[in-house]
Design a protein around this motif. Structure first.
Motif, PDB file in Angstrom:
ATOM      1  N   TRP A  24       0.847  -1.191   0.000  1.00 28.29           N
ATOM      2  CA  TRP A  24       0.000   0.000   0.000  1.00 28.29           C
ATOM      3  C   TRP A  24       0.881   1.238   0.000  1.00 28.29           C
ATOM      4  N   TYR A  25       0.561   2.138  -0.955  1.00 26.02           N
ATOM      5  CA  TYR A  25       1.314   3.371  -1.104  1.00 26.02           C
ATOM      6  C   TYR A  25       0.378   4.557  -0.934  1.00 26.02           C
ATOM      7  N   ARG A  26       0.975   5.667  -0.594  1.00 28.04           N
ATOM      8  CA  ARG A  26       0.256   6.926  -0.522  1.00 28.04           C
ATOM      9  C   ARG A  26       0.992   7.928  -1.401  1.00 28.04           C
ATOM     10  N   GLN A  27       0.240   8.741  -2.112  1.00 26.68           N
ATOM     11  CA  GLN A  27       0.867   9.714  -3.011  1.00 26.68           C
ATOM     12  C   GLN A  27       0.190  11.068  -2.862  1.00 26.68           C
ATOM     13  N   PHE A  28       0.971  12.078  -2.515  1.00 26.53           N
ATOM     14  CA  PHE A  28       0.483  13.449  -2.462  1.00 26.53           C
ATOM     15  C   PHE A  28       0.678  14.081  -3.833  1.00 26.53           C
ATOM     16  N   PRO A  29      -0.076  15.159  -4.094  1.00 22.34           N
ATOM     17  CA  PRO A  29       0.019  15.802  -5.412  1.00 22.34           C
ATOM     18  C   PRO A  29       1.449  16.190  -5.766  1.00 22.34           C
ATOM     19  N   LYS A  30       1.837  15.870  -6.980  1.00 23.84           N
ATOM     20  CA  LYS A  30       3.145  16.214  -7.522  1.00 23.84           C
ATOM     21  C   LYS A  30       4.296  15.579  -6.729  1.00 23.84           C
ATOM     22  N   LYS A  31       4.007  14.497  -6.055  1.00 25.26           N
ATOM     23  CA  LYS A  31       5.024  13.793  -5.286  1.00 25.26           C
ATOM     24  C   LYS A  31       5.128  12.341  -5.726  1.00 25.26           C
ATOM     25  N   SER A  32       6.152  11.690  -5.214  1.00 25.11           N
ATOM     26  CA  SER A  32       6.354  10.287  -5.549  1.00 25.11           C
ATOM     27  C   SER A  32       5.506   9.400  -4.659  1.00 25.11           C
ATOM     28  N   LEU A  33       5.570   8.108  -4.922  1.00 25.44           N
ATOM     29  CA  LEU A  33       4.833   7.149  -4.113  1.00 25.44           C
ATOM     30  C   LEU A  33       5.603   6.868  -2.828  1.00 25.44           C
ATOM     31  N   MET A  34       4.887   6.872  -1.719  1.00 26.97           N
ATOM     32  CA  MET A  34       5.487   6.555  -0.432  1.00 26.97           C
ATOM     33  C   MET A  34       4.900   5.249   0.073  1.00 26.97           C
ATOM     34  N   LEU A  35       5.759   4.267   0.308  1.00 33.58           N
ATOM     35  CA  LEU A  35       5.276   2.984   0.812  1.00 33.58           C
ATOM     36  C   LEU A  35       4.764   3.149   2.237  1.00 33.58           C
ATOM     37  N   MET A  36       3.552   2.647   2.456  1.00 34.01           N
ATOM     38  CA  MET A  36       2.965   2.698   3.791  1.00 34.01           C
ATOM     39  C   MET A  36       3.188   1.379   4.522  1.00 34.01           C
ATOM     40  N   ALA A  37       2.913   0.271   3.812  1.00 40.72           N
ATOM     41  CA  ALA A  37       2.995  -1.026   4.478  1.00 40.72           C
ATOM     42  C   ALA A  37       3.083  -2.144   3.453  1.00 40.72           C
ATOM     43  N   THR A  38       3.637  -3.246   3.910  1.00 40.58           N
ATOM     44  CA  THR A  38       3.719  -4.471   3.117  1.00 40.58           C
ATOM     45  C   THR A  38       2.826  -5.512   3.771  1.00 40.58           C
ATOM     46  N   SER A  39       2.002  -6.140   2.955  1.00 47.37           N
ATOM     47  CA  SER A  39       1.001  -7.066   3.481  1.00 47.37           C
ATOM     48  C   SER A  39       1.207  -8.449   2.884  1.00 47.37           C
ATOM     49  N   ASN A  40       1.448  -9.424   3.728  1.00 47.12           N
ATOM     50  CA  ASN A  40       1.576 -10.806   3.273  1.00 47.12           C
ATOM     51  C   ASN A  40       0.342 -11.596   3.669  1.00 47.12           C
ATOM     52  N   GLU A  41      -0.134 -12.419   2.764  1.00 49.44           N
ATOM     53  CA  GLU A  41      -1.361 -13.167   2.992  1.00 49.44           C
ATOM     54  C   GLU A  41      -1.277 -13.995   4.253  1.00 49.44           C
ATOM     55  N   GLY A  42      -2.272 -13.804   5.100  1.00 49.86           N
ATOM     56  CA  GLY A  42      -2.368 -14.598   6.305  1.00 49.86           C
ATOM     57  C   GLY A  42      -1.530 -14.130   7.470  1.00 49.86           C
ATOM     58  N   SER A  43      -0.797 -13.037   7.309  1.00 50.68           N
ATOM     59  CA  SER A  43       0.009 -12.544   8.430  1.00 50.68           C
ATOM     60  C   SER A  43      -0.178 -11.038   8.598  1.00 50.68           C
ATOM     61  N   LYS A  44       0.346 -10.529   9.688  1.00 48.04           N
ATOM     62  CA  LYS A  44       0.182  -9.101   9.969  1.00 48.04           C
ATOM     63  C   LYS A  44       1.010  -8.278   8.999  1.00 48.04           C
ATOM     64  N   ALA A  45       0.505  -7.097   8.701  1.00 47.41           N
ATOM     65  CA  ALA A  45       1.221  -6.198   7.794  1.00 47.41           C
ATOM     66  C   ALA A  45       2.445  -5.605   8.477  1.00 47.41           C
ATOM     67  N   THR A  46       3.437  -5.296   7.671  1.00 43.99           N
ATOM     68  CA  THR A  46       4.644  -4.613   8.149  1.00 43.99           C
ATOM     69  C   THR A  46       4.550  -3.161   7.732  1.00 43.99           C
ATOM     70  N   TYR A  47       4.531  -2.275   8.701  1.00 39.05           N
ATOM     71  CA  TYR A  47       4.344  -0.851   8.424  1.00 39.05           C
ATOM     72  C   TYR A  47       5.691  -0.136   8.338  1.00 39.05           C
ATOM     73  N   GLU A  48       5.733   0.859   7.458  1.00 40.31           N
ATOM     74  CA  GLU A  48       6.927   1.690   7.355  1.00 40.31           C
ATOM     75  C   GLU A  48       6.985   2.655   8.541  1.00 40.31           C
ATOM     76  N   GLN A  49       8.178   3.119   8.805  1.00 39.47           N
ATOM     77  CA  GLN A  49       8.368   4.047   9.920  1.00 39.47           C
ATOM     78  C   GLN A  49       7.522   5.294   9.726  1.00 39.47           C
ATOM     79  N   GLY A  50       6.824   5.660  10.796  1.00 38.69           N
ATOM     80  CA  GLY A  50       6.003   6.861  10.754  1.00 38.69           C
ATOM     81  C   GLY A  50       4.565   6.613  10.329  1.00 38.69           C
TER      82      GLY A  50
END
Lengths: 112, 115
Positions: free
Chosen positions: B35-61
């Protein structure tokens, strides 16, 4: 020409000319690189990729060059068309299964 | 092949409410979704990585209690923005890949506006 400011760097190119978009990546351990095209309001679209054991790869109208010595990646678009107008992002990753790190992006504006 | 969809494409919600965004891999089994988040005129920022059947790993912040991610099946991951505020307004993009390959396939994005 290319300009850098508060907004995305913008490359203005005449229709039919070639475009060159540059990207400096940060991690010398990265071994896979991708170029994406993003049109307004849409998700990124894969253009071309290259692995670190190569320095050049060609696709249809696009060429990616990789210089690992200076950690530099470029995308060349031949005979740029109005449909090429978009924001282009480079991305890097370290190993299969790892997350992508995106560069800041370059807006390409094609003038008729 | 390798098509990823997102629903809804646009959503407007009131401050304080929660909104759920779905990401589906239509023709392959996605062991990992991002999952990524993108603000206007900015790049994609990774929010979290999600693996099937397990808890997501969140990026710092990234607040895991605010951005709830569920990856209950190999074709569906959901992002729930809880108690949304205007500063959560953004373009949210998911991507998916199958196990141990480089390629990620991106969804079309969801525009969230919190009023």
């Amino acid at each position: 020409g290319e300009s850098v400011g508060l907004h995305l760097p913008t490359l203005s190119v005449q229709e039919g000319d070639n475009s060159i978009i540059n990207c400096a990546y940060s991690n010398s351990a990265s071994d896979y690189f991708i170029w994406y095209k993003q049109e307004s309001g849409k998700g990124p679209q894969f253009i071309i990729d290259i692995r670190s054991n190569m320095d050049k790869r060609q696709g249809q109208r696009v060429t990616v060059l990789l210089n690992k010595t200076v950690k530099h990646l470029s995308l060349q678009i031949a005979a740029t068309q109005p449909g090429d107008s978009a924001v282009y992002f480079c991305a890097e990753t370290r190993a299969a299964g790892n997350k992508l790190t995106f560069g800041g992006g370059t807006r390409v504006l094609v003038k008729p | 092949g390798a098509v990823v969809s997102q629903h809804p494409s646009r959503v407007i919600c009131k401050s304080g409410t929660s909104v759920k965004i779905e990401c589906r891999s239509l023709d392959f089994q996605a062991t990992t979704m991002f999952w990524y988040r993108q603000f206007p005129k900015k790049s994609l920022m990774l929010m979290a990585t999600s693996n099937e059947g397990s808890k997501a790993t969140y990026e710092q912040g990234v607040e895991k209690d605010k951005f709830l991610i569920n990856h209950a099946s190999l074709t569906l991951s959901t992002l729930t923005v809880t108690s949304a505020h205007p500063e959560d307004s953004s373009f949210y993009i998911c991507s998916a890949r199958w196990d141990r390959v480089y390629e990620q396939y991106f969804g079309p994005g969801t525009r969230l506006t919190v009023t």
